[in-house]
Enzyme design. Structure first.
Site, PDB file in Angstrom:
ATOM      1  N   ARG A 125     -61.061  32.768  -2.863  1.00 22.02           N
ATOM      2  CA  ARG A 125     -60.100  31.657  -2.931  1.00 22.02           C
ATOM      3  C   ARG A 125     -59.710  31.142  -1.546  1.00 22.02           C
ATOM      4  NH1 ARG A 125     -58.096  34.924  -7.305  1.00 22.02           N
ATOM      5  NH2 ARG A 125     -58.632  33.932  -9.294  1.00 22.02           N
ATOM      6  N   LYS A 147     -63.246  18.070   5.406  1.00 21.56           N
ATOM      7  CA  LYS A 147     -63.970  17.719   4.184  1.00 21.56           C
ATOM      8  C   LYS A 147     -65.182  18.640   4.053  1.00 21.56           C
ATOM      9  CE  LYS A 147     -63.078  12.815   3.378  1.00 21.56           C
ATOM     10  NZ  LYS A 147     -63.717  11.486   3.270  1.00 21.56           N
ATOM     11  N   GLU A 189     -72.403   6.947  13.759  1.00 21.65           N
ATOM     12  CA  GLU A 189     -71.024   7.373  13.501  1.00 21.65           C
ATOM     13  C   GLU A 189     -70.145   7.165  14.726  1.00 21.65           C
ATOM     14  OE1 GLU A 189     -69.698   8.193  10.720  1.00 21.65           O
ATOM     15  OE2 GLU A 189     -71.229   9.013   9.388  1.00 21.65           O
ATOM     16  N   LYS A 230     -61.046  10.475  15.124  1.00 16.93           N
ATOM     17  CA  LYS A 230     -61.020  11.042  13.775  1.00 16.93           C
ATOM     18  C   LYS A 230     -59.804  11.936  13.592  1.00 16.93           C
ATOM     19  CE  LYS A 230     -63.586  13.037  10.044  1.00 16.93           C
ATOM     20  NZ  LYS A 230     -64.902  13.378   9.475  1.00 16.93           N
ATOM     21  N   GLU A 240     -57.024  11.877   2.436  1.00 15.42           N
ATOM     22  CA  GLU A 240     -57.585  10.562   2.117  1.00 15.42           C
ATOM     23  C   GLU A 240     -56.801   9.856   1.008  1.00 15.42           C
ATOM     24  OE1 GLU A 240     -61.992   9.738   2.698  1.00 15.42           O
ATOM     25  OE2 GLU A 240     -61.803   9.388   0.540  1.00 15.42           O
ATOM     26  N   ARG A 244     -57.160   7.100   5.812  1.00 19.11           N
ATOM     27  CA  ARG A 244     -58.345   7.896   6.141  1.00 19.11           C
ATOM     28  C   ARG A 244     -59.593   7.275   5.525  1.00 19.11           C
ATOM     29  NH1 ARG A 244     -59.289  14.514   6.082  1.00 19.11           N
ATOM     30  NH2 ARG A 244     -61.503  14.420   6.616  1.00 19.11           N
ATOM     31  N   ASN A 248     -64.645   5.615   6.142  1.00 16.92           N
ATOM     32  CA  ASN A 248     -65.807   5.357   5.301  1.00 16.92           C
ATOM     33  C   ASN A 248     -66.399   3.967   5.523  1.00 16.92           C
ATOM     34  OD1 ASN A 248     -66.073   7.840   3.725  1.00 16.92           O
ATOM     35  ND2 ASN A 248     -64.083   7.289   2.878  1.00 16.92           N
ATOM     36  N   HIS A 251     -69.930   3.285   4.535  1.00 18.24           N
ATOM     37  CA  HIS A 251     -70.415   4.405   3.733  1.00 18.24           C
ATOM     38  C   HIS A 251     -70.607   4.075   2.257  1.00 18.24           C
ATOM     39  CE1 HIS A 251     -69.644   6.556   7.385  1.00 18.24           C
ATOM     40  NE2 HIS A 251     -69.960   7.709   6.859  1.00 18.24           N
ATOM     41  N   HIS A 255     -74.012   5.483   1.301  1.00 17.11           N
ATOM     42  CA  HIS A 255     -74.159   6.532   0.298  1.00 17.11           C
ATOM     43  C   HIS A 255     -75.009   6.056  -0.877  1.00 17.11           C
ATOM     44  CE1 HIS A 255     -70.390   9.043   1.611  1.00 17.11           C
ATOM     45  NE2 HIS A 255     -71.427   9.210   2.403  1.00 17.11           N
ATOM     46  N   HIS A 270     -78.692  10.315   6.767  1.00 13.05           N
ATOM     47  CA  HIS A 270     -77.343   9.796   6.551  1.00 13.05           C
ATOM     48  C   HIS A 270     -76.957   8.735   7.577  1.00 13.05           C
ATOM     49  CE1 HIS A 270     -73.100   9.682   5.561  1.00 13.05           C
ATOM     50  NE2 HIS A 270     -72.805   9.989   6.809  1.00 13.05           N
TER      51      HIS A 270
END
Length: 372
Positions: A125, A147, A189, A230, A240, A244, A248, A251, A255, A270
């Site tokens: 956990r 993330k 990026e 960032k 997010e 935030r 993206n 993206h 994506h 990517h």
């Protein structure tokens, strides 16, 4: 005395605060910095490309500072971010008797960081983890912000968790051996941070990008500035829920292209998807009358000069039909109530969240792009 060649970027998140170190030679001294976190053991997660180059160096450094160390190696490539290898890594971490006070250390690019970080988030956990990113893309983006996750057949990064690292060591010397294609992909990026809200940084990139590639002081500055940008956004909006999402930029398109190419890195990596996505976002903004055409052209000119793709017809093997692209976008994490949310721009350094964009306007734009 602190090493003046090493830049420290703090990420002040209360009890989850950590530091990012940027500079050359950090891998060799990683054991000292990681041991300071107080763990007794560490499981290094790496891939078949990075492991032979750097895993022994990192393991020796950790062992020299008293950490019991094991190494878990997975195949390289985006396809490794899946349920099967999540199970592999989780079982290996448990077999290595990593306890909650111990560490998972991600040694690799974004795939390894996302996979190892997610495993750390769910084993027992939640155990602590450290990012040692080895690509430009992971140093400036995926290693920072917490993330973690894997891909699903429904789309990229749709299964995961927010789990902040305890430390990030961005050794820019490791980029000396990075293939040019991967260096270019990571650079997309870097450019993104200028396009979001820092027109001066974008202008700096236009002037200094060759030094970033060559490994001069410009590289350290680009990585450090990207991490600062960032980190500032993450501190304002860790999960997010608000701005935030600006990270993206490009993206939603990128994506979708990755999903259509089945995450096949021979066709598209990517950062290449992001580069095309950044250009599409600016051209879409211009088509809606939101952004000067000259700014969209400037973005395309710079990314093209750096050797990155900027058009749909540059995707190896094609990118399907307009409807294929729209279907792929429908699985984007920013979709709400079935409506598409884009990050658009009113100019370079002036991006904003645009919810509820009509599918018809996207369809018309993509038809024009597909025929260009």
């Amino acid at each position: 005395m602190p090493d003046a060649s090493i830049t420290t970027v703090p990420v002040p998140l209360g009890d989850r605060a950590y530091e990012i170190y940027v500079g050359r030679g950090l891998l060799q001294e990683a054991g000292q910095r990681i041991a300071a976190l107080g763990a007794r053991a560490a499981a290094i997660v790496t891939d078949e490309h990075v492991g032979p180059l750097y895993a022994d160096i990192l393991a020796r450094s950790l062992q020299q500072h008293g950490l019991r160390t094991s190494v878990v190696t997975v195949p390289a490539g985006e396809a490794t971010k899946c349920y099967a290898f999540l199970e592999t890594v989780c079982d290996a971490v448990l077999e290595a008797r990593i306890e909650r006070g111990d560490l998972v250390v991600a040694l690799g690019g974004g795939v390894v960081g996302d996979l190892a970080g997610f495993a750390a988030a769910v084993v027992r956990r939640g155990v602590r983890f450290v990012q040692v990113p080895t690509t430009l893309l992971s140093q400036v983006d995926s290693s920072v912000g917490g993330k973690t996750g894997i891909n699903s057949r429904h789309g990229k990064n749709l299964v995961g968790a927010f789990h902040q690292p305890s430390l990030v060591l961005a050794d820019t010397a490791l980029l000396d051996t990075l293939p040019l294609r991967e260096m270019r992909a990571g650079y997309a990026e870097v450019v993104k941070y200028g396009l979001i809200d820092d027109a001066a940084f974008f202008a700096w990139c236009e002037k200094n990008w060759q030094g970033v590639f060559a490994g001069g002081p410009e590289r350290n500055e680009a990585v450090a500035q990207s991490c600062r940008a960032k980190a500032a956004v993450v501190v304002r909006d860790e999960r997010e829920d608000g701005d935030r999402a600006l990270l993206n930029l490009g993206h939603t398109f990128g994506h979708a292209l990755e999903r259509i190419t089945h995450y096949n890195s021979a066709r598209l990596v990517h950062g290449e998807g992001v580069a095309i996505g950044l250009c599409l976002a600016f051209r879409f903004s211009a088509s809606l009358g939101l952004c000067p055409v000259a700014d969209a052209e400037r973005v395309e000119a710079h990314l093209s000069a750096a050797g990155l793709p900027t058009r749909l017809n540059q995707v190896a093997g094609g990118c399907g039909t307009v409807e294929d692209l729209l279907d792929a976008m429908a699985q984007d994490k920013k979709v709400k109530g079935g409506a598409l949310t884009f990050i658009l721009a009113s100019g370079i350094g002036k991006s904003f969240i645009a919810p509820g964009i009509s599918v018809d306007s996207v369809r018309a734009f993509l038809k024009d792009e597909n025929s260009a």
